[in-house]
Design a protein around this motif. Sequence first.
Motif, mmCIF file in Angstrom:
data_model
loop_
_atom_site.group_PDB
_atom_site.id
_atom_site.type_symbol
_atom_site.label_atom_id
_atom_site.label_comp_id
_atom_site.label_asym_id
_atom_site.label_seq_id
_atom_site.Cartn_x
_atom_site.Cartn_y
_atom_site.Cartn_z
ATOM 1 N N GLY A 77 0.730 -1.367 -0.171
ATOM 2 C CA GLY A 77 -0.004 -0.081 -0.019
ATOM 3 C C GLY A 77 0.561 1.349 0.071
ATOM 4 O O GLY A 77 0.219 2.365 0.316
ATOM 5 N N PHE A 78 1.962 1.104 -0.614
ATOM 6 C CA PHE A 78 2.969 2.522 -0.594
ATOM 7 C C PHE A 78 2.747 3.164 -1.850
ATOM 8 O O PHE A 78 3.197 4.336 -1.867
ATOM 9 C CB PHE A 78 4.510 2.047 -0.438
ATOM 10 N N ASN A 79 1.895 2.814 -2.872
ATOM 11 C CA ASN A 79 1.591 3.742 -3.772
ATOM 12 C C ASN A 79 0.214 3.844 -4.144
ATOM 13 O O ASN A 79 -0.327 3.941 -5.228
ATOM 14 C CB ASN A 79 2.338 2.973 -5.077
ATOM 15 N N LEU A 80 -0.710 3.893 -3.193
ATOM 16 C CA LEU A 80 -2.217 3.623 -3.415
ATOM 17 C C LEU A 80 -3.050 4.980 -2.651
ATOM 18 O O LEU A 80 -2.663 5.266 -1.772
ATOM 19 C CB LEU A 80 -2.708 2.281 -2.804
ATOM 20 N N ALA A 118 9.202 -0.363 -10.422
ATOM 21 C CA ALA A 118 9.835 0.673 -9.298
ATOM 22 C C ALA A 118 11.357 0.840 -9.697
ATOM 23 O O ALA A 118 11.777 -0.079 -10.114
ATOM 24 C CB ALA A 118 9.484 0.001 -8.039
ATOM 25 N N GLY A 119 11.669 1.888 -9.417
ATOM 26 C CA GLY A 119 12.956 2.209 -9.416
ATOM 27 C C GLY A 119 13.274 3.610 -9.154
ATOM 28 O O GLY A 119 12.649 4.589 -8.527
ATOM 29 N N ILE A 120 14.525 3.980 -9.451
ATOM 30 C CA ILE A 120 15.230 5.216 -9.164
ATOM 31 C C ILE A 120 16.429 5.654 -10.038
ATOM 32 O O ILE A 120 17.006 4.975 -10.301
ATOM 33 C CB ILE A 120 15.794 5.410 -7.629
#
Length: 306
Positions: free
Chosen positions: A68-71, A140-142
Amino acid sequence: MMASRARHALQTLLEDRVKFDVPMSRKTSLRVGGPADALATPRNREEMVALLELCRQHHLPRTWLGAGFNLLIQENGLDGVVVCTKKLRRLEARPGPTVFAECGVSHASLTRFCVEHGLAGLEFGAGIPGTIGGWMAMNAGIGDREQKDVVLEVETLSAETSETQILRREALGFGYRSCAGLEQGAVALSTLFEVTAADPGQVKAEVDRLLGARQTSQPLDVPSCGSVFRNPEGDYAGRLIEQAGLCGERLGGAEISRRHANFIVNRGGATADDVLGLIDRARRAVRTMAGIELQTEVRILGRMSE
Ligand SMILES: Cc1cc2nc3c(=O)[nH]c(=O)nc-3n(C[C@H](O)[C@H](O)[C@H](O)COP(=O)(O)OP(=O)(O)OC[C@H]3O[C@@H](n4cnc5c(N)ncnc54)[C@H](O)[C@@H]3O)c2cc1C
């Protein structure tokens, strides 16, 4: 509103592994959002398959939940069943060398595992919070490193047919914070990562360096969902929002972070409508100032407000 027949069937299948009318503010890192009709946590793959079958029989929509870190869930909540993947967490070093991780494995467990086993290549993910399934769906990335650079294959399970498939990297359709192969309702069950053998001390040093850099550049002490907007081609959403003078802008309990203008933080008691209101303000300000239309990176789900 879920029919009582469907509720009963869910309860019979999952017993205490299903809860009803669960506030999503408890399940997302932004700490906002209304109730999901049902939150199901299958304990293994067989139960996941049985749950999907039940959802099809009862025409229940499904939403996959990693950590739930991107919701951002709307205040009016979510229809159907939120399927939490956190019990699927097998993690193994395999020949190659490669690392096999089920979708519910957390970013922290994977990073620790790679340090302990002296496996390099995935350090860039240190501090990108979430699960392996969430990482795949979001690519996901950076900086210039993303999942698509390290994933060999993903095992998917179709929500429509319950068929499993192994998709090689090229077939997954990874894009900027997206994965086309997972957009038609398929769940990522597991991932095989490409790694190289390395000195554990060196892997740890790189992980520590990256975690330290995050501490100084991101507001990690307050609830957020990370970057709210995708970076437009050749620019940074945070830079544009800052230039538009919106750092520190508040609406209810939500605030555009002063430390990182692409973060909206929950200062306490924020609602989804507060966050959505700030998203709208930032969009309008950047459009007026630079003629750029910002697109959200955070996934906004749920029943729209009237
Ligand atoms: C402080 C902070 C910093 C962050 N920094 C970064 C960063 O540097 N780079 C970056 O890319 N992101 C960053 N993020 C965002 C977040 O960490 C990533 O998007 C991560 O991939 C979310 O994983 P999750 O398990 O929490 O996914 P969730 O938020 O639970 O879900 C995200 C999406 O993936 C889908 N999904 C989840 N699991 C599965 C599955 N098994 N199969 C299919 N679909 C699935 C969900 O339905 C949803 O659409 C940051 C967030 C925070 C709060």
